[in-house]
Scaffold this active site. Structure first.
Site, short mmCIF file in Angstrom:
data_model
loop_
_atom_site.label_atom_id
_atom_site.label_comp_id
_atom_site.label_asym_id
_atom_site.label_seq_id
_atom_site.Cartn_x
_atom_site.Cartn_y
_atom_site.Cartn_z
N HIS A 137 -0.79 6.17 -7.78
CA HIS A 137 -1.63 6.85 -6.79
C HIS A 137 -1.57 8.36 -7.02
CE1 HIS A 137 -2.04 2.97 -5.24
NE2 HIS A 137 -2.20 3.26 -3.97
N LYS A 565 -5.61 5.95 8.55
CA LYS A 565 -6.95 6.56 8.52
C LYS A 565 -7.88 5.87 9.51
CE LYS A 565 -9.57 6.25 4.78
NZ LYS A 565 -10.93 5.80 5.18
#
Length: 903
Positions: A137, A565
């Site tokens: 990532h 999120k």
């Protein structure tokens, strides 16, 4: 908005390493950048430090920054970034990251105090599995070259600690450190081209080769001593790099083969070096000791007939083992061994056969009259045996991952071309499950070499075929899990088994088997709520229940980033805990062990923070000795950059897992009920506050929150960093929903808002009437205490005054004032609420080491932020001087380095 008088804060404790390395850096800047640059840098540093001490003004900092030309700006940013990197190194050496009680010996002592004996711990370890999983990532902004120089400085500082004045090569240690800092100063910070999957594979391999391979066997020796007996190999490394295809079109069957092949090459090279070293060490002669029959047999079979070694059976036996291992290297990698031997041997069929030969050597070394067994052997041979058990011929287990929507389309095409079902996508869930079960019971494959398939289907079939080939080549431990992103139904998991059946990794029959486990990833708040129902239906399928029972466990992955999120920090944290708790009875009813895979990131907004505290805060009964945790981006270098730091962090994870698995429940039923009810209420308020800000209808006429976010933060500029092979968004869209969690969190960190790590919590605390209950929760409930501690760190690293300067980048004044006003007020509300609940007068009052660490950096971050804002203004106004773009990227790199866990 002043939250505390800087002059009243306690002085920052002087870290001698920070002073020493900072002085060395200053000398380097003066020598290689010139006196003018050094003086300008020093002036800005002094002005910023004085402002943060309350003895200077921000106007002075602004004035000093405005005096810099573009070339000076680039050099200044590099200097401040390098100081932050060296300060990080110094703090790591002083044990800032180490936590009290975060080691296995301390965990055993604590368990013993609670009446839990070694036999119970050993019973747990018999089926335990702890896996840190390295992922690619993109949150590591530093080039590997920078990290390598940093690690060399760490090694030299360790030599200095031991009183060494000279390096083994004869250099003065201080001179060698200065030389490495000078090399850092002259090393290009930014990548010129984007990373490819092969680059990410090689970076991960460097950590595996240089850190994990030597560190884990050494840790096991420490644990063996702590237990007083040999423990099972329960900690093993994992990886996603080369197998994680979710949203990354560049991960293919070829990259999977590359990742597996390079890992095999690395681990076999390590074994060859180990066997070679043992051959030099074990100079035992039959003139002085009798030789075990098994060792004699290995010696005779080795083909080593050198006169000089005829009375040295261990060396001859190891010569034969080396020859067989070299043949294995040739067979598995297609390349000759790095150090070819003069003997020829038959390749080992598997790691177990190699280990058996090493154990025979160890048996021969054990004194027969003491009863000491081979597996009590320590030293280099014991570590090598442990390495083979831990790493096999594959080094690290590689996961496959893909989005469920891709699998649906591929299965639909296979069923259609095979004449089984014309429109699979039109079927409801019950019909899909029934169809998939029929196909899984049928040994007939669906794919045909006479058919032509879409590029997507061809690619997915190639992946599973590469996985099957890998099983045949490296053994079944090389790939054990296939993770399904956005898993929302049982059919999403059955589709994996159908694809695996095409290549023989799922086999139907009276006793069906699956060599690779389908693992659901529950990511959003809604997915986490649905997880128990889906797993109940999954285990209700007789063939699945049989496979899971035979395996003994089933893994479920829970995602921190997307749930955050989607619903904000507090709701994400609570829903993850609730989902874990709700899954426990589902697994108990199925008679299957539960293995949770925690998809954590580096930043608090993505599940970051102390892994030791996070594991200990897991709901009672949900760890069960088995846990996997993603290690992402900048966290990999921070936790596993050196052998010492890796051992500290691996030990912390192991200790926390033992405690979380075996410690008795800390809360009474009444406390648990009251605390959970309170968290439900807090989460509900925080969720609605967060959703209203990020996804609500307010300010839609001005472009809404996404326009505000994209103009205020450097989200657009971050794409130029070339820090990963994966696109920033899942789709070609500017919607927040389609943006990946990593750039979402990273952007807010750069703008010093850190919104994903706290927004909504202040409103929740303010709206909760019983503050006394919240204080009880903060004192007595590890989950709530850990949640607040992580949030407190985020608040300490944020700076709403600096964020206000970023907000000025938003073009629409009404949009800017409305949304930033809400964020500013919510920050203050969260700050005040946290202090009230924790009983502090200022942030981090009860955590002086972390407080000093963060406040040390703040004077170095603020000028970087101010320069970044100015450069962004010029860039967005259309100025095309390449130094502006480079300055923005350098400042992003520097701020991320200073904040440490920003992504």
């Amino acid at each position: 908005m002043a939250t505390h008088d800087p002059a009243s804060l306690p002085p920052i404790a002087n870290n001698p390493d920070v002073r020493f390395l900072g002085a060395q850096l200053g000398d380097v800047i003066r020598a290689y950048g010139g006196e003018a640059l050094f003086e300008a840098t020093e002036a800005i540093r002094r002005a910023s430090v004085e402002r943060h001490r309350g003895t200077g003004s921000s106007d002075s900092v602004h004035q000093q920054l405005q005096n810099l030309g573009l070339d000076e700006t680039l050099d200044f940013v590099r200097g401040f970034m390098l100081f932050s990197m060296l300060a990080n190194l110094a703090e790591d050496r002083q044990g800032i990251a180490a936590e009290q009680g975060a080691d296995v010996a301390a965990a055993l002592a604590k368990l013993a105090d609670e009446g839990i004996g070694r036999d119970q711990v050993q019973q747990l370890l018999g089926h335990a599995l702890i896996v840190p999983v390295l992922t690619a990532h993109p949150t590591e902004v530093r080039r590997k070259s920078m990290i390598d120089h940093r690690n060399r400085i760490a090694q030299l500082m360790a030599l200095k600690d031991m009183g060494g004045d000279e390096t083994p090569d004869g250099d003065r240690v201080d001179d060698a450190i200065t030389r490495q800092i000078a090399l850092l100063w002259q090393t290009r910070v930014l990548r010129r081209e984007r990373l490819y999957v092969t680059d990410e594979v090689e970076t991960a391999l460097s950590y595996m080769r240089e850190v994990f391979l030597p560190a884990l066997p050494a840790l096991y020796q420490r644990w063996d001593r702590a237990f007083g007996e040999r423990v099972p190999s329960f900690v093993r490394p994992g990886s996603w790099i080369g197998g994680d295809r979710d949203g990354n079109p560049f991960v293919t069957a070829d990259s999977l083969r590359t990742a597996l092949g390079r890992a095999c090459e690395a681990v076999l090279g390590f074994y060859l070096e180990g066997v070679h070293a043992l051959g030099a060490e074990l100079s035992i002669s039959t003139q002085h000791v009798p030789v075990d029959a098994a060792v004699e047999a290995l010696a005779e079979a080795s083909g080593d007939t050198a006169e000089s070694r005829l009375d040295e059976p261990y060396r001859r036996a190891l010569s034969g083992i080396y020859a067989r291992l070299a043949a294995t290297h040739q067979a598995l990698t297609g390349k000759p061994a790095p150090r070819p031997g003069h003997l020829h041997g038959e390749a080992y069929a598997d790691p177990q056969a190699f280990r058996a030969d090493l154990v025979a050597i160890a048996h021969g070394l054990s004194p027969k009259d003491t009863g000491a067994g081979a597996l009590k052997t320590s030293g280099a041979l014991g570590r090598l045996i442990r390495a083979v058990e831990t790493f096999g011929f594959h080094l690290a287990t590689l996961d496959l991952r893909q989005n469920s929507a891709v699998h649906e389309r591929v299965v639909a095409e296979l069923l259609k071309t095979a004449g089984v079902e014309a429109d699979y996508l039109a079927l409801d869930e019950a019909a899909r499950v029934a169809l998939l079960r029929r196909e899984l019971a049928n040994a007939r494959p669906l794919a045909s070499r006479f058919m032509t398939y879409s590029e997507e289907t061809t690619s997915e079939l190639a992946i599973v075929q590469a996985a099957a080939d890998a099983h045949a080549t490296y053994g079944p431990a090389c790939i054990t899990n296939y993770i399904v992103s956005m898993a929302q139904s049982v059919s999403d998991l059955l589709e994996i088994n159908l694809l695996l059946k095409e290549v023989g990794l799922y086999r139907p029959g009276d006793a069906p088997s699956a060599a690779v486990m389908a693992v659901p990833l529950f990511e959003t708040v809604g997915d986490l709520e649905a997880a128990p129902g889906i797993m109940t239906d999954w285990f209700a399928l007789p063939e699945i229940a049989a496979i899971a029972a035979k395996r003994g466990h089933q893994e479920v992955m829970i995602g921190y980033s997307d749930s955050n999120k989607d619903g904000g920090y507090l709701t994400s944290t609570w829903q993850l805990s609730k989902a874990s708790t709700a899954l426990k009875p589902v697994f108990e009813a199925a008679g299957v062990g539960m293995q949770l895979f925690h998809g954590r990131g580096g930043a608090v907004g993505r599940g970051g923070g102390s892994a030791f505290a996070a594991i200990r805060a897991q709901p009672s009964g949900t760890v069960q000795g088995r846990i996997r945790i993603t290690e992402q981006g900048e966290v990999i270098a921070a936790k596993y950059g050196t052998r010492d730091s890796a051992m500290t962090n691996l030990e912390a994870i192991a200790a926390a897992t033992l405690l979380a698995s075996l410690e008795p429940e800390r809360l009474s039923n009444t406390e648990n009920d009251d605390f959970c009810a309170a968290m439900d209420a807090l989460s509900d308020t925080a969720f609605h506050a967060y959703r209203d800000l990020v996804y609500g209808d307010s300010h839609k006429e001005a472009g809404g929150f996404r326009t505000f976010f994209r103009q205020m933060t450097p989200i657009g500029e971050i794409a130029g960093l070339k820090i990963g092979s994966r696109p920033a968004s899942r789709k070609k869209s500017d919607a927040i929903e389609d943006l990946r969690a990593i750039p979402w969190v990273f952007s807010w960190a750069q703008a010093r808002v850190m919104l994903p790590g706290w927004y909504g919590v202040g409103q929740a605390i303010a709206g909760f009437a019983d503050k006394g209950l919240l204080r009880e929760m903060a004192q007595g409930w590890p989950l709530f205490a850990s949640t607040l501690a992580n949030m407190e760190m985020v608040l300490a690293k944020s700076d709403i005054a600096i964020a206000g300067h970023y907000a000025e980048l938003v073009e629409d004044e009404g949009l800017r004032n409305g949304l930033f006003g809400r964020i500013r007020d919510a920050w203050q509300q969260t700050h005040d609420g946290l202090l009230e609940v924790t009983g502090q007068t200022r942030l981090l009052e009860k955590h002086p080491a972390l407080d000093a660490s963060i406040r040390l950096r703040l004077p170095y971050i603020e000028p970087l932020n101010l320069l970044q804002i100015e450069l962004m203004k010029r860039h967005r106004a259309g100025e095309d001087d390449p130094r502006i773009g480079e300055g923005i990227l350098l400042s992003i790199n520097a701020v991320a380095t200073a904040l440490r866990n920003s992504g």
